[in-house]
Scaffold this motif. Structure first.
Motif, short mmCIF file in Angstrom:
data_model
loop_
_atom_site.label_atom_id
_atom_site.label_comp_id
_atom_site.label_asym_id
_atom_site.label_seq_id
_atom_site.Cartn_x
_atom_site.Cartn_y
_atom_site.Cartn_z
N LEU A 174 -1.10 15.39 -9.00
CA LEU A 174 -2.47 15.66 -8.56
C LEU A 174 -2.69 17.15 -8.35
N LEU A 175 -1.61 17.91 -8.16
CA LEU A 175 -1.74 19.36 -7.99
C LEU A 175 -2.09 20.06 -9.30
N SER A 176 -2.10 19.31 -10.40
CA SER A 176 -2.53 19.85 -11.69
C SER A 176 -4.02 19.63 -11.94
N LEU A 177 -4.70 18.95 -11.03
CA LEU A 177 -6.11 18.62 -11.27
C LEU A 177 -7.01 19.85 -11.38
N PRO A 178 -6.82 20.89 -10.55
CA PRO A 178 -7.65 22.09 -10.77
C PRO A 178 -7.45 22.69 -12.16
N TYR A 179 -6.23 22.62 -12.67
CA TYR A 179 -5.94 23.10 -14.03
C TYR A 179 -6.73 22.28 -15.05
N ALA A 180 -6.81 20.96 -14.82
CA ALA A 180 -7.61 20.13 -15.72
C ALA A 180 -9.08 20.51 -15.64
N PHE A 181 -9.56 20.81 -14.44
CA PHE A 181 -10.95 21.21 -14.27
C PHE A 181 -11.25 22.51 -15.02
N ALA A 182 -10.23 23.36 -15.17
CA ALA A 182 -10.44 24.62 -15.88
C ALA A 182 -10.84 24.38 -17.33
N PHE A 183 -10.45 23.24 -17.89
CA PHE A 183 -10.82 22.88 -19.26
C PHE A 183 -12.12 22.09 -19.32
N LEU A 184 -12.52 21.52 -18.18
CA LEU A 184 -13.66 20.61 -18.18
C LEU A 184 -14.91 21.18 -17.52
N GLY A 197 0.82 -1.22 0.00
CA GLY A 197 0.00 0.00 0.00
C GLY A 197 0.84 1.26 0.00
N TYR A 198 1.95 1.23 0.77
CA TYR A 198 2.86 2.39 0.78
C TYR A 198 3.44 2.63 -0.61
N HIS A 199 3.92 1.53 -1.24
CA HIS A 199 4.54 1.65 -2.57
C HIS A 199 3.53 2.17 -3.59
N LEU A 200 2.32 1.59 -3.56
CA LEU A 200 1.29 2.00 -4.52
C LEU A 200 0.91 3.46 -4.33
N THR A 201 0.77 3.86 -3.07
CA THR A 201 0.39 5.25 -2.80
C THR A 201 1.45 6.21 -3.30
N THR A 202 2.71 5.88 -3.05
CA THR A 202 3.79 6.76 -3.51
C THR A 202 3.84 6.83 -5.03
N SER A 203 3.52 5.72 -5.70
CA SER A 203 3.61 5.70 -7.15
C SER A 203 2.42 6.37 -7.83
N ILE A 204 1.30 6.53 -7.11
CA ILE A 204 0.11 7.13 -7.72
C ILE A 204 -0.18 8.52 -7.15
N VAL A 205 -0.20 8.63 -5.82
CA VAL A 205 -0.54 9.91 -5.19
C VAL A 205 0.72 10.76 -5.15
N TYR A 260 -6.09 3.67 -2.70
CA TYR A 260 -7.22 4.44 -3.23
C TYR A 260 -8.01 5.15 -2.13
N THR A 261 -7.82 4.76 -0.90
CA THR A 261 -8.35 5.56 0.20
C THR A 261 -7.63 6.91 0.24
N ILE A 262 -6.31 6.86 0.08
CA ILE A 262 -5.52 8.10 0.03
C ILE A 262 -5.86 8.89 -1.24
N VAL A 263 -6.05 8.18 -2.35
CA VAL A 263 -6.45 8.85 -3.61
C VAL A 263 -7.73 9.65 -3.41
N ALA A 264 -8.72 9.02 -2.79
CA ALA A 264 -10.00 9.70 -2.58
C ALA A 264 -9.83 10.94 -1.70
N LEU A 265 -8.99 10.82 -0.68
CA LEU A 265 -8.79 11.95 0.24
C LEU A 265 -8.05 13.11 -0.43
N THR A 266 -7.11 12.79 -1.29
CA THR A 266 -6.23 13.82 -1.84
C THR A 266 -6.72 14.37 -3.18
N PHE A 267 -6.99 13.50 -4.13
CA PHE A 267 -7.35 13.96 -5.47
C PHE A 267 -8.58 14.86 -5.46
N PHE A 268 -9.62 14.39 -4.79
CA PHE A 268 -10.88 15.13 -4.84
C PHE A 268 -10.81 16.43 -4.03
N SER A 269 -10.12 16.39 -2.90
CA SER A 269 -10.04 17.61 -2.09
C SER A 269 -9.25 18.70 -2.81
#
Length: 395
Positions: A50-60, A38-46, A210-219
């Motif tokens: 993810l700090l570019s996600l608001p920029y992506a929302f600007a187009f969507l 879980g640690y390895h997966l979180t580091t490789s995905i989160v 993906y628990t960490i993904v949900a907490l970080t990406f969406f917030s």
């Protein structure tokens, strides 16, 4: 034991020795638990993309942005589980610095961390990385909310800018950015670190991740886009400073950036592991001890060269948003959304009447089409922004 049997056993042992793989032996040690996974997966995905996600929302915009974020989470969680299942079934395993100057300084840290001998050795670093990604995501969210409620931020405008052509290509460009945020090209290497029995551990690890993904990406995505709207930058932290004027206390911005930088170093080391495995296989001797001079010297030299090359390219091309979309379109979208489901159908041949067969076909077709258009959109965006590009730019 007869002479024939003795010779046969010697031959088998000799063959086993020949088949020893230094990369697998030294880098991909199978000692980890599902929590380490879980640690390895979180580091490789989160990671900082993810700090570019608001920029992506600007187009969507709000609705399409949230839908894409949810679909990305569901499809990648499904795809990564398919990859894990396929591997299991097939193998039956039981300040004042210029940006480019800062990148070079950061590279010195990476040179040191790159010498960590094995993936399993990173488990404690990746636990710290997990905490750090929660910290900078919380800071980015809190900072966005602070600016959003203050009079310092821009006027909130959630309209999608540009003409019809710009909007269409911008949408696919944003989808590629989201794909990059969810991207993980090292699922097999992470699974290889698990101690037998492997069954079920990867799923638990993905649940942690993906628990960490949900907490970080969406917030981060929701708060950042809420605060800055269509003015969201390619990296949301850039919105915290306008024309050299910080919109919040400097210490808070410094702390957020430090959390991000430290976690990025862990991400970099994790993604070095496939390269390290190849380098170990090529230059190390599996018959010698892991820390013998015969293996340590080529390890240090080869890993250092690979890190120096990567850091030099990063310093030359510091355009985070555009590079994210390009990598997402050409790399992560086919690798994480398309190939897992295609390979699963080809390898295990589920019945054409089964739901999983048609679900996989649907995912492959939809994301293949999206990938092609996103690739065009990513290249187009780079061409449009090329006038602002220069090597070693201080952006």
């Amino acid at each position: 034991m007869g002479d024939g049997e003795h010779e046969s056993s010697i031959g088998a042992a000799s063959q086993d020795q020949k088949e020893l793989d230094a990369g697998a032996r030294f880098v991909l040690k199978s000692k980890g638990s599902w929590l380490h996974c879980g640690y390895h997966l979180t580091t490789s995905i989160v990671a900082p993309p993810l700090l570019s996600l608001p920029y992506a929302f600007a187009f969507l915009g709000w609705s399409i942005g949230l839908v894409c974020l949810v679909i990305g989470a569901l499809v990648t969680f499904y795809s990564y589980n398919l990859i894990s299942l396929a591997i299991y079934l097939l193998l039956k395993p039981e300040g004042s610095l210029k940006l480019y100057e800062f990148v070079m300084v950061f590279g010195c840290l990476m040179l040191v961390l790159a010498q960590v001998p094995s993936f399993h050795s990173l488990r404690h670093i990746n636990l710290v990385s997990l905490v750090l990604c929660l910290c900078y995501s919380a800071c980015a969210t809190a900072g966005s909310i602070y600016v959003g409620y203050s009079s310092k931020g821009p006027e909130k405008d959630y309209s999608v800018l540009g003409d019809t052509e710009d909007r269409i290509f911008g949408m696919f460009n944003a989808i590629a950015i989201i794909a990059t945020s969810y991207g993980n090209g090292i699922i097999p290497e992470i699974q290889a670190t698990l101690a037998p029995p492997v069954k079920g551990k990867m799923f638990k690890g993905l649940c942690v991740c993906y628990t960490i993904v949900a907490l970080t990406f969406f917030s981060v995505a929701i708060s950042g886009y809420w605060a800055f709207g269509n003015q969201s930058d390619g990296l949301i932290l850039s919105n915290f400073v306008v024309d050299g004027r910080p919109l919040m206390p400097k210490w808070f911005i410094l702390m957020t950036n430090m959390f991000t930088i430290l976690q990025l170093s862990a991400v970099g080391v994790v993604y070095c592991q496939p390269t390290n495995e190849v380098l170990e296989r090529a230059f190390s001797d599996p018959h010698r001890a892991e820390f013998s001079l015969r293996n340590v010297i080529p390890r240090v030299i080869s890993r250092s060269i690979s890190v120096i090359a990567a850091i030099t390219i990063a310093a030359m091309l510091p355009f985070f948003g555009d590079i994210n979309s390009l990598i997402g379109a050409f790399g992560f979208m086919p690798l994480d959304f398309v190939l897992p489901v295609v390979f699963f159908n080809l390898t295990f041949k589920p019945s054409k009447r089964s739901a999983i067969f048609w679900l996989n076909i649907t995912i492959a077709v939809v994301f293949s089409a999206l990938g092609v258009v996103a690739a065009v959109a990513a290249v187009r965006q780079i061409v449009l922004d090329a006038k602002t590009y220069r090597l070693f730019a201080n952006v």
